[in-house]
Design a protein around this motif. Sequence first.
Motif, PDB file in Angstrom:
ATOM      1  N   HIS A  51       0.822  -1.210   0.000  1.00 51.53           N
ATOM      2  CA  HIS A  51       0.000   0.000   0.000  1.00 51.53           C
ATOM      3  C   HIS A  51       0.862   1.268   0.000  1.00 51.53           C
ATOM      4  O   HIS A  51       1.851   1.371   0.726  1.00 51.53           O
ATOM      5  CB  HIS A  51      -0.905   0.031   1.232  1.00 51.53           C
ATOM      6  N   ALA A  52       0.464   2.193  -0.835  1.00 50.67           N
ATOM      7  CA  ALA A  52       1.082   3.522  -0.898  1.00 50.67           C
ATOM      8  C   ALA A  52       0.146   4.393  -1.722  1.00 50.67           C
ATOM      9  O   ALA A  52      -0.673   3.880  -2.504  1.00 50.67           O
ATOM     10  CB  ALA A  52       2.463   3.471  -1.541  1.00 50.67           C
ATOM     11  N   PRO A  53       0.238   5.718  -1.586  1.00 48.19           N
ATOM     12  CA  PRO A  53      -0.533   6.571  -2.499  1.00 48.19           C
ATOM     13  C   PRO A  53      -0.186   6.244  -3.949  1.00 48.19           C
ATOM     14  O   PRO A  53       0.987   6.111  -4.306  1.00 48.19           O
ATOM     15  CB  PRO A  53      -0.092   7.982  -2.115  1.00 48.19           C
ATOM     16  N   CYS A  54      -1.192   6.092  -4.776  1.00 44.53           N
ATOM     17  CA  CYS A  54      -1.010   5.609  -6.141  1.00 44.53           C
ATOM     18  C   CYS A  54      -1.001   6.762  -7.141  1.00 44.53           C
ATOM     19  O   CYS A  54      -1.802   7.701  -7.030  1.00 44.53           O
ATOM     20  CB  CYS A  54      -2.142   4.653  -6.508  1.00 44.53           C
ATOM     21  N   PRO A  55      -0.123   6.693  -8.143  1.00 42.45           N
ATOM     22  CA  PRO A  55      -0.162   7.703  -9.208  1.00 42.45           C
ATOM     23  C   PRO A  55      -1.461   7.578  -9.995  1.00 42.45           C
ATOM     24  O   PRO A  55      -2.150   6.552  -9.955  1.00 42.45           O
ATOM     25  CB  PRO A  55       1.054   7.363 -10.066  1.00 42.45           C
TER      26      PRO A  55
END
Length: 287
Positions: A51-55
Amino acid sequence: MTDHDSTERLERHACFGGWQDVYRHRSEVLDCQMTVGVYFPPQADPSHPRHAPCPVLYWLSGLTCTEQNFIGKAGAQRYAAEQGIILVAPDTSPRGEGVADAEGYDLGQGAGFYVNATREPWSRHYRMYDYVVEELPAWVESDPAASDARAISGHSMGGHGALIIALKNPGRYRSVSAFAPIVAPSRVGWGEKAFGAYLGGDREAWKAYDAVELVGSVRERLPLLVDQGGGDEFLDAQLRPQLLQAACERAGHPLQLRMRAGYDHSYYFISSFIGEHIAYHAAALRA
């Protein structure tokens, strides 16, 4: 989307481990309600191990389309899930009661052409350029699932929109691509009709929304990736990719134009190569 008082989720479908949603939100720029398809890949879920902020890849569709054409026909979600990219597909124009319209498929509702109209009765609502460049990203990227890394793509009228928006906004997008774009709207029937109505008769004003005119003066040499079907029924009359190729050669602007023998203007064409486009954008978004 989260924490938007004016936002209503209309659809949610599990898709390749993520979610294909459709939202309705109030656009102040367009002075109407707008519908937008948003695909959240599995990586957007906080419980996902990566999980991470997605482009975000913004997709602009063509004449007569809504958000439904791309999300239902392109098959893009599979590749977005693999790459961890959010896909955002807005409607192609303002719509609703009180929004100006016209006879035919190539002007009015469903045919916003991604310009800011300056002529009545269009100027009140038809400001798709500002909507795509400013208001839509502000709405999308306020969600914690989205990063501020952006790419843009589109088809036909939307390919025109993707090219001119990327060219006119240096540093805002990591990459741009297009399928069968209207590269020189000032010189073809679709564009002449729309620009004449939305912008008036001054053809100098049209150049601000014409990719062939823009490539010679832009500050950023963002590479352009264009796929064009060789069997496209609109190739010679409305699309004319050779004009963009010649303009890029004169300006020294990087262009990869890939002619695809036998392919037409449909989503069969788009779905055949959308995986390559998403991989292209993913590489730029990770850079």
